[in-house]
Write an enzyme that holds these catalytic residues in place. Structure first.
Site, PDB file in Angstrom:
ATOM      1  N   GLY A  16       0.709  -1.300  -0.215  1.00 47.45           N
ATOM      2  CA  GLY A  16       0.173   0.015  -0.116  1.00 47.45           C
ATOM      3  C   GLY A  16       0.777   1.584   0.091  1.00 47.45           C
ATOM      4  O   GLY A  16       0.417   2.377   0.326  1.00 47.45           O
ATOM      5  N   THR A  20       4.373  -0.253  -6.825  1.00 45.74           N
ATOM      6  CA  THR A  20       3.868  -0.623  -8.170  1.00 45.74           C
ATOM      7  C   THR A  20       4.006   0.763  -9.086  1.00 45.74           C
ATOM      8  O   THR A  20       4.609   0.779 -10.021  1.00 45.74           O
ATOM      9  CB  THR A  20       2.514  -1.138  -8.259  1.00 45.74           C
ATOM     10  OG1 THR A  20       2.513  -2.179  -7.548  1.00 45.74           O
ATOM     11  CG2 THR A  20       2.096  -1.389  -9.711  1.00 45.74           C
ATOM     12  N   ASP A  43       4.556  -9.572  -7.688  1.00 44.63           N
ATOM     13  CA  ASP A  43       3.603  -9.792  -6.816  1.00 44.63           C
ATOM     14  C   ASP A  43       2.271 -10.532  -7.133  1.00 44.63           C
ATOM     15  O   ASP A  43       1.838 -10.356  -8.501  1.00 44.63           O
ATOM     16  CB  ASP A  43       3.097  -8.167  -6.273  1.00 44.63           C
ATOM     17  CG  ASP A  43       2.050  -8.318  -5.194  1.00 44.63           C
ATOM     18  OD1 ASP A  43       1.478  -9.294  -4.762  1.00 44.63           O
ATOM     19  OD2 ASP A  43       1.958  -7.140  -4.656  1.00 44.63           O
TER      20      ASP A  43
END
Length: 304
Positions: A16, A20, A43
């Site tokens: 979070g 990415t 992931d």
């Protein structure tokens, strides 16, 4: 660390924190600099395609000029790997043993860590393509715990593979002795399973060395005490295992951040530098938005 300095960049951090998005932005910056760049999602819960605003799959797809991206299908990779092992076993064990081999492989395919191991295999594949097919490899890593295990996996698996190879060598030697009375037999070098084990051991040893010599790990954190605490532990674990820390990234920095926390961030990454990414009004999605993010290299120091 210069923008294009490391051949391989892992972008990691707690779930979070925006790793990415920043991995995609960093890969895009490398591609814009003229480097053929592949960004890989490591992931299992892929979101790289969402960040790039592109539909990705199990094979690299072009996302922009000089930029390719891939979201490996771990389940498909496991199935391919199981099929390869079954083929090797078919050439090395008696036919009547194969049903037991298949039952064992079915259990192995469902065992914990198999998906992680399969993704690691794919990463090793891509690592071997740099340089050559790609100038740079960027890895959008799984959350911190997975990243640490993934980076350590080649080192951890090597002794295990070496042990399997020794067992197989003893079995081949016993077969050779038993069959010797019946005539000429093939040597250990003709055993496909043993050849596969030695090849896998060599690949893992090479990958483990390259991860320490050619790769940097850029940890992404947030200007919050709990997130920073995990980032600090990850940084200590990585350096203790011989990996190189790239620039630290503190994401979503508000206009008035906690000065004490920001000072602690700079202390954690004192050696590699810190990039600060401001808190944005909207989530950066797509190539145009990603280009607005700062690249993952520390700001130049003003001359004295």
């Amino acid at each position: 660390m210069l923008l294009s300095g490391a051949a391989v960049t892992f972008v990691g951090g707690k779930g979070g924190v925006g790793k990415t998005t920043l991995a995609a932005a960093h890969a895009l910056a490398l591609a814009d600099a003229g480097l053929r760049t592949l960004v890989v999602s490591a992931d299992p819960a892929h979101s790289l395609g969402d960040a790039l605003g592109a539909r990705l799959g199990d094979r690299p797809r072009k996302a922009a000029e000089n930029l390719w991206a891939v979201e490996p299908d771990a389940e498909q990779t496991v199935r391919r790997r199981i099929a390869e092992v079954a083929d090797d076993a078919r050439a090395a064990v008696p036919r009547e043993v194969m049903p037991a081999v298949h039952r064992h492989l079915e259990h192995a395919a469902a065992s914990p860590g198999m998906v992680e191991s399969a993704l690691n295999d794919r990463l090793v594949d891509y690592l071997e393509q740099v340089p050559g097919r790609w100038d740079r490899l960027v890895v959008d890593s799984a959350p911190t715990g997975h990243l640490l295990r993934m980076l350590a996996l080649p080192t951890l698996l090597t002794p295990w593979i070496r042990g399997l190879a020794r067992q197989r060598e003893r079995a081949v030697a016993a077969d050779r002795f038993a069959e010797g009375v019946l005539g000429p037999v093939g040597g250990a070098e003709d055993d496909p399973l043993l050849e596969r084990l030695h090849a896998r051991r060599l690949r893992l040893e090479t990958a483990a060395a390259r991860l320490r010599s050619d790769a940097v790990v850029c940890l992404v954190t947030l200007p919050r005490r709990m997130v920073l605490a995990e980032t600090r532990r990850a940084a200590e674990a990585l350096t203790a295992q011989g990996f190189t820390l790239g620039v630290g990234v503190v994401n979503q920095v508000p206009p008035r951040p906690d000065a004490q926390v920001m000072e602690q961030v700079r202390a954690v990454f004192a050696a590699s530098g810190v990039v600060e990414v401001p808190l944005l009004d909207r989530e950066p999605i797509g190539v145009a938005s990603l280009r607005a993010l700062p690249p993952l290299h520390p700001p130049r120091k003003a001359p004295h």
